[in-house]
Scaffold this motif. Sequence first.
Motif, PDB file in Angstrom:
ATOM      1  N   LYS A  58    -128.643 -75.791  32.563  1.00  0.00           N
ATOM      2  CA  LYS A  58    -128.820 -75.409  33.771  1.00  0.00           C
ATOM      3  C   LYS A  58    -130.048 -76.099  34.214  1.00  0.00           C
ATOM      4  N   ASN A  59    -130.984 -76.272  33.304  1.00  0.00           N
ATOM      5  CA  ASN A  59    -132.290 -76.928  33.668  1.00  0.00           C
ATOM      6  C   ASN A  59    -132.624 -78.037  32.720  1.00  0.00           C
ATOM      7  N   PRO A  60    -132.000 -78.902  32.330  1.00  0.00           N
ATOM      8  CA  PRO A  60    -132.116 -79.913  31.332  1.00  0.00           C
ATOM      9  C   PRO A  60    -133.257 -80.822  31.278  1.00  0.00           C
ATOM     10  N   LYS A  61    -134.300 -80.831  30.455  1.00  0.00           N
ATOM     11  CA  LYS A  61    -135.230 -81.510  30.392  1.00  0.00           C
ATOM     12  C   LYS A  61    -135.258 -82.719  29.466  1.00  0.00           C
ATOM     13  N   GLU A  65    -130.664 -83.813  26.105  1.00  0.00           N
ATOM     14  CA  GLU A  65    -129.804 -82.826  27.410  1.00  0.00           C
ATOM     15  C   GLU A  65    -129.468 -83.318  28.428  1.00  0.00           C
ATOM     16  N   LYS A  66    -130.052 -84.415  28.913  1.00  0.00           N
ATOM     17  CA  LYS A  66    -129.698 -84.963  30.141  1.00  0.00           C
ATOM     18  C   LYS A  66    -128.583 -85.797  30.012  1.00  0.00           C
ATOM     19  N   LEU A  67    -128.603 -86.464  29.212  1.00  0.00           N
ATOM     20  CA  LEU A  67    -127.309 -87.421  28.731  1.00  0.00           C
ATOM     21  C   LEU A  67    -126.065 -86.638  28.604  1.00  0.00           C
ATOM     22  N   GLN A  68    -125.992 -85.279  28.083  1.00  0.00           N
ATOM     23  CA  GLN A  68    -124.894 -84.260  27.904  1.00  0.00           C
ATOM     24  C   GLN A  68    -124.511 -83.942  29.244  1.00  0.00           C
ATOM     25  N   ILE A 303    -135.613 -89.805  33.427  1.00  0.00           N
ATOM     26  CA  ILE A 303    -134.393 -89.630  33.761  1.00  0.00           C
ATOM     27  C   ILE A 303    -134.405 -88.612  34.973  1.00  0.00           C
ATOM     28  N   ASN A 304    -134.115 -89.286  36.333  1.00  0.00           N
ATOM     29  CA  ASN A 304    -133.812 -88.500  37.634  1.00  0.00           C
ATOM     30  C   ASN A 304    -132.320 -88.248  37.614  1.00  0.00           C
ATOM     31  N   LEU A 305    -131.961 -86.964  37.331  1.00  0.00           N
ATOM     32  CA  LEU A 305    -130.560 -86.665  37.573  1.00  0.00           C
ATOM     33  C   LEU A 305    -130.141 -86.921  38.903  1.00  0.00           C
ATOM     34  N   PRO A 306    -128.688 -87.548  39.052  1.00  0.00           N
ATOM     35  CA  PRO A 306    -128.240 -87.399  40.335  1.00  0.00           C
ATOM     36  C   PRO A 306    -127.583 -86.093  40.765  1.00  0.00           C
ATOM     37  N   HIS A 315    -120.376 -76.297  37.045  1.00  0.00           N
ATOM     38  CA  HIS A 315    -121.733 -76.558  37.327  1.00  0.00           C
ATOM     39  C   HIS A 315    -122.459 -75.352  38.421  1.00  0.00           C
ATOM     40  N   ILE A 316    -121.545 -74.743  39.043  1.00  0.00           N
ATOM     41  CA  ILE A 316    -121.745 -73.447  39.896  1.00  0.00           C
ATOM     42  C   ILE A 316    -121.946 -72.456  39.144  1.00  0.00           C
ATOM     43  N   LYS A 317    -120.995 -72.380  38.043  1.00  0.00           N
ATOM     44  CA  LYS A 317    -120.709 -71.192  37.069  1.00  0.00           C
ATOM     45  C   LYS A 317    -122.331 -71.187  36.161  1.00  0.00           C
ATOM     46  N   ILE A 318    -122.447 -72.384  35.627  1.00  0.00           N
ATOM     47  CA  ILE A 318    -124.004 -72.350  34.957  1.00  0.00           C
ATOM     48  C   ILE A 318    -124.966 -71.884  35.806  1.00  0.00           C
ATOM     49  N   HIS A 319    -124.973 -72.180  37.050  1.00  0.00           N
ATOM     50  CA  HIS A 319    -126.263 -71.829  37.802  1.00  0.00           C
ATOM     51  C   HIS A 319    -126.238 -70.476  38.121  1.00  0.00           C
ATOM     52  N   TYR A 320    -125.006 -69.657  38.437  1.00  0.00           N
ATOM     53  CA  TYR A 320    -125.046 -68.605  39.106  1.00  0.00           C
ATOM     54  C   TYR A 320    -124.257 -67.495  37.915  1.00  0.00           C
TER      55      TYR A 320
END
Length: 320
Positions: A58-61, A65-68, A303-306, A315-320
């Motif tokens: 949800k909030n990879p740092k 995590e960002k590679l996954q 890494i600035n994620l796109p 992605h929506i499910k993970i955030h909400y």
Amino acid sequence: MPPVKDYVKQKASKSWYGNLLYSRLRGVFEIVAMAGLSDEAYIKTTYKKRFGREIDLKNPKTYTEKLQWLKLFYRNDKMPICTDKYAVHQYLEHLGYKQLLNEIIGIYKSAYDIDFESLPEAFVAKTTHGCGQNLICKDKSELDWEKWKKVMNSWLKLNVYAFGREWNYKDIPPRIIIEKLIDHEPLIDYKFMCFNGEPKFLQINNDQGSNQHVDFYDISWNKVDFTYKRFTQSDIFVSPPLQFEEMKEIARKLSAPFPYVRVDFYNPPNQIIFGELTFFPGSGLLPLVPVANEYDQKLGAQINLPLPNHNIELHIKIHY
């Protein structure tokens, strides 16, 4: 002592029979790995096993995590092309970098299609769709070709995607590519870690005796104190290559389309030779140690994620 799987792989790589046995065993394990586990489930399960914690999608740092996150939620059509060890030659040539490319001797769908007698005395054979599947031949008179044909054909049945879920490997046509052997010792592989088009660190591997060491340098060529968990740092300081600035500029241009990629070069005297582009080193599943030095966090911050363009519902499910 390395983990059992790595130890077996290391020992197996020293003979044709060991290579063949390892390849066949891996093929079985790939089937098991693919059975019943979605990419999301595989990544979450493997990450927790490797790192001892739940992954934060949800909030990879962190770097890992960002590679996954990129595996699950980002697609770029150039990535499979650049992963394919044959197609990437055409890609670089189109960009005007033909002079960086090692000579291709042939490309084959089967080892049985290779005319062994026409090969030079020294060469390198590898798969276009694989990772770590290499035959380095320095004298073909010492090579049992009939046996190595079996090994190479077993490589063609494997798929890197099964372990780690690196989607860019999944649909690459399996072929064997034979290239000229770069005849220079020591042949150092300079691996530029590029974040949103900017080279910021380098990975350099050193073989000392039977041990493989992995060292990291920042872009100002200061050795930094971290490595991958399965490896150790060496006590060697490698001087920057003579063409370092030129290599850095090329890495900057090649990495520009991607959030993260590692750009590899060799630099024998007066020559820069392209190695490969790697989007998920170690599948992004190797912890960085010492953990207390927090390089997983420090690299992740680069890494600035796109915006996500794949698996949007997840992605929506993970955030909400």
